[in-house]
Design a protein around this motif. Structure first.
Motif, PDB file in Angstrom:
ATOM      1  N   ASP A  83       0.824  -1.218   0.000  1.00  0.00           N
ATOM      2  CA  ASP A  83       0.000   0.000   0.000  1.00  0.00           C
ATOM      3  C   ASP A  83       0.856   1.264   0.000  1.00  0.00           C
ATOM      4  N   TRP A  84       2.154   1.108   0.234  1.00  0.00           N
ATOM      5  CA  TRP A  84       3.001   2.277   0.468  1.00  0.00           C
ATOM      6  C   TRP A  84       4.204   2.326  -0.466  1.00  0.00           C
ATOM      7  N   ILE A  85       4.562   3.537  -0.873  1.00  0.00           N
ATOM      8  CA  ILE A  85       5.817   3.824  -1.539  1.00  0.00           C
ATOM      9  C   ILE A  85       6.715   4.468  -0.490  1.00  0.00           C
ATOM     10  N   VAL A  86       7.820   3.806  -0.189  1.00  0.00           N
ATOM     11  CA  VAL A  86       8.687   4.241   0.913  1.00  0.00           C
ATOM     12  C   VAL A  86       9.954   4.874   0.347  1.00  0.00           C
ATOM     13  N   ALA A  87      10.162   6.135   0.702  1.00  0.00           N
ATOM     14  CA  ALA A  87      11.365   6.869   0.297  1.00  0.00           C
ATOM     15  C   ALA A  87      12.193   7.169   1.534  1.00  0.00           C
ATOM     16  N   THR A  88      13.472   6.866   1.478  1.00  0.00           N
ATOM     17  CA  THR A  88      14.370   7.282   2.553  1.00  0.00           C
ATOM     18  C   THR A  88      15.647   7.836   1.928  1.00  0.00           C
ATOM     19  N   LYS A  89      16.635   8.163   2.760  1.00  0.00           N
ATOM     20  CA  LYS A  89      17.810   8.894   2.277  1.00  0.00           C
ATOM     21  C   LYS A  89      19.077   8.340   2.920  1.00  0.00           C
ATOM     22  N   PHE A  90      20.210   8.771   2.379  1.00  0.00           N
ATOM     23  CA  PHE A  90      21.503   8.359   2.928  1.00  0.00           C
ATOM     24  C   PHE A  90      22.466   9.542   2.914  1.00  0.00           C
ATOM     25  N   GLY A  91      23.464   9.475   3.789  1.00  0.00           N
ATOM     26  CA  GLY A  91      24.528  10.472   3.767  1.00  0.00           C
ATOM     27  C   GLY A  91      24.883  11.085   5.101  1.00  0.00           C
ATOM     28  N   HIS A  92      24.039  10.876   6.116  1.00  0.00           N
ATOM     29  CA  HIS A  92      24.311  11.510   7.418  1.00  0.00           C
ATOM     30  C   HIS A  92      24.249  10.474   8.543  1.00  0.00           C
ATOM     31  N   HIS A  93      25.107  10.654   9.512  1.00  0.00           N
ATOM     32  CA  HIS A  93      25.053   9.838  10.725  1.00  0.00           C
ATOM     33  C   HIS A  93      24.603  10.726  11.874  1.00  0.00           C
ATOM     34  N   PHE A  94      23.474  10.360  12.496  1.00  0.00           N
ATOM     35  CA  PHE A  94      22.909  11.122  13.610  1.00  0.00           C
ATOM     36  C   PHE A  94      23.698  10.845  14.888  1.00  0.00           C
ATOM     37  N   HIS A  95      24.028  11.908  15.615  1.00  0.00           N
ATOM     38  CA  HIS A  95      24.709  11.759  16.908  1.00  0.00           C
ATOM     39  C   HIS A  95      23.798  12.152  18.057  1.00  0.00           C
ATOM     40  N   ASN A  96      23.217  13.321  17.983  1.00  0.00           N
ATOM     41  CA  ASN A  96      22.207  13.763  18.939  1.00  0.00           C
ATOM     42  C   ASN A  96      21.410  14.875  18.272  1.00  0.00           C
ATOM     43  N   LEU A  97      20.520  15.514  19.010  1.00  0.00           N
ATOM     44  CA  LEU A  97      19.645  16.508  18.397  1.00  0.00           C
ATOM     45  C   LEU A  97      20.429  17.530  17.583  1.00  0.00           C
ATOM     46  N   PHE A  98      20.079  17.635  16.310  1.00  0.00           N
ATOM     47  CA  PHE A  98      20.622  18.635  15.389  1.00  0.00           C
ATOM     48  C   PHE A  98      22.111  18.452  15.101  1.00  0.00           C
ATOM     49  N   THR A  99      22.665  17.279  15.413  1.00  0.00           N
ATOM     50  CA  THR A  99      24.092  17.029  15.187  1.00  0.00           C
ATOM     51  C   THR A  99      24.265  15.773  14.335  1.00  0.00           C
ATOM     52  N   ARG A 100      24.899  15.941  13.167  1.00  0.00           N
ATOM     53  CA  ARG A 100      25.189  14.830  12.274  1.00  0.00           C
ATOM     54  C   ARG A 100      26.606  14.960  11.736  1.00  0.00           C
ATOM     55  N   THR A 101      27.124  13.854  11.228  1.00  0.00           N
ATOM     56  CA  THR A 101      28.344  13.896  10.428  1.00  0.00           C
ATOM     57  C   THR A 101      28.046  13.220   9.085  1.00  0.00           C
ATOM     58  N   ASP A 102      28.814  13.589   8.061  1.00  0.00           N
ATOM     59  CA  ASP A 102      28.579  13.090   6.710  1.00  0.00           C
ATOM     60  C   ASP A 102      29.176  11.699   6.513  1.00  0.00           C
ATOM     61  N   VAL A 103      28.450  10.847   5.809  1.00  0.00           N
ATOM     62  CA  VAL A 103      28.940   9.519   5.421  1.00  0.00           C
ATOM     63  C   VAL A 103      28.467   9.264   3.990  1.00  0.00           C
ATOM     64  N   TYR A 104      29.326   9.584   3.008  1.00  0.00           N
ATOM     65  CA  TYR A 104      28.943   9.417   1.606  1.00  0.00           C
ATOM     66  C   TYR A 104      29.836   8.438   0.855  1.00  0.00           C
ATOM     67  N   ASP A 105      30.820   7.831   1.541  1.00  0.00           N
ATOM     68  CA  ASP A 105      31.666   6.873   0.833  1.00  0.00           C
ATOM     69  C   ASP A 105      30.861   5.616   0.538  1.00  0.00           C
ATOM     70  N   ALA A 106      31.248   4.889  -0.494  1.00  0.00           N
ATOM     71  CA  ALA A 106      30.466   3.751  -0.976  1.00  0.00           C
ATOM     72  C   ALA A 106      30.220   2.707   0.109  1.00  0.00           C
ATOM     73  N   ALA A 107      31.266   2.359   0.864  1.00  0.00           N
ATOM     74  CA  ALA A 107      31.100   1.337   1.907  1.00  0.00           C
ATOM     75  C   ALA A 107      30.179   1.835   3.014  1.00  0.00           C
ATOM     76  N   GLY A 108      30.356   3.106   3.383  1.00  0.00           N
ATOM     77  CA  GLY A 108      29.517   3.677   4.431  1.00  0.00           C
ATOM     78  C   GLY A 108      28.058   3.741   4.032  1.00  0.00           C
ATOM     79  N   VAL A 109      27.809   4.062   2.774  1.00  0.00           N
ATOM     80  CA  VAL A 109      26.427   4.141   2.291  1.00  0.00           C
ATOM     81  C   VAL A 109      25.802   2.741   2.217  1.00  0.00           C
TER      82      VAL A 109
END
Length: 307
Positions: A77-103
């Protein structure tokens, strides 16, 4: 509800989707599973079939709430879209992860959280051009499509005038652009939307209510809690936006029309826009958002007969 073809894919998405950043706890409150269920059930009842989430709305927290829900409902019943590229640490804090293995690791974590075998739309999440231009990343993602873990790729551009990533999307097998677009921020109309139309890219308009400012609920001088992302917005810029919203309400919104519904329909009338993905704090807001479809009376180039 009305449905549109999502770019060059075979997906037919509802013109109103459900954005789920709020499930990650950065919009002033936390959500129980029952509350998330109620929002998604109301969406299904109203014909909504698109859920947009991300790896960093909480540490896969939003995905986990959605996954628990989907495990007890009909996934088809659903089309599910999600994303990649950030690692959440805590509220409003992320670091980037765009390398192939990390993704690849992020993809597996998202599938686990969502309790799914495949993701309908997997989107590059607001990353820099240098990360986007990494051929190894897209080659790896194409292999994940061949493995059946992803149906289609998309690009969520960070700046809504990022023509580089928009123009290059077809060459990396990205079929969609997600971009900030609303009555207060029309920048994509200048270059991004024409590029999307040339390439037949589906467009997911995010922040279509301008972070809720276009709901008409807030007055100049509004103050937001420390766990609400809007408290990080520049106070003077917010005041000016809310003053502009008051002008729009007086001069552009018909007296008999809810402002939030009007603002979503306004986005959807642009020929490049496929769907809007507003957030919603409860089932009542889902219902208000869905009413925007009733305001669409003119045909759109991506209209389809049904799901």
């Amino acid at each position: 509800m009305k449905y549109r073809r999502l770019g060059s894919t075979d997906l037919h998405v509802s013109v109103i989707g459900i954005g789920t950043w709020q499930f990650g706890g950065e919009w002033g409150r936390e959500y129980t599973q029952a509350e998330a269920d109620a929002i998604l059930d109301k969406g299904h009842e109203l014909g909504i079939n698109l859920i947009d989430t991300a790896e960093c709305y909480g540490d896969h927290l939003s995905e986990s709430l959605i996954g628990d829900y989907l495990s007890r409902r009909n996934r088809e019943d659903w089309i599910v879209a999600t994303k990649f590229g950030h690692h959440f640490h805590n509220l409003f804090t992320r670091t980037d992860v765009y390398d192939a293995a990390g993704v690849t690791a992020q993809l597996d974590a998202s599938l686990k959280a969502l309790k799914l075998d495949y993701i309908d739309l997997y989107q590059f999440h607001s990353g820099p051009d240098a990360a986007f231009d990494n051929d190894e990343l897209w080659t790896t993602l194409d292999k994940q499509i061949q493995a059946g873990k992803i149906r289609f790729l998309g690009t969520s551009i960070g700046k809504n005038d990022n023509l580089h990533q928009t123009d290059a999307s077809t060459s990396v097998n990205s079929r969609t652009i997600q971009v900030v677009y609303n009555r207060l921020d029309r920048k994509p109309e200048e270059q991004v939307f024409p590029s999307c139309e040339r390439q037949d890219l589906g467009v997911l308009a995010r922040v279509p209510l301008a972070s809720g400012y276009l709901s008409g609920k807030y007055k100049p001088g509004a103050v937001f809690a420390n766990n609400d992302v809007r408290h990080r917005h520049d106070a003077e810029a917010t005041r000016q936006k809310l003053e502009e919203v008051e002008r729009i309400a007086r001069e552009e919104v018909p007296a008999s029309v809810d402002m939030a519904s009007w603002a979503l329909a306004w986005c959807l009338k642009h020929p490049a826009v496929t769907t809007v993905i507003p957030g919603c704090k409860d089932p009542a807001q889902v219902e208000s958002n869905a009413r925007a479809a009733e305001l669409l009376t003119e045909p759109h180039r991506q209209d389809v007969a049904g799901k």
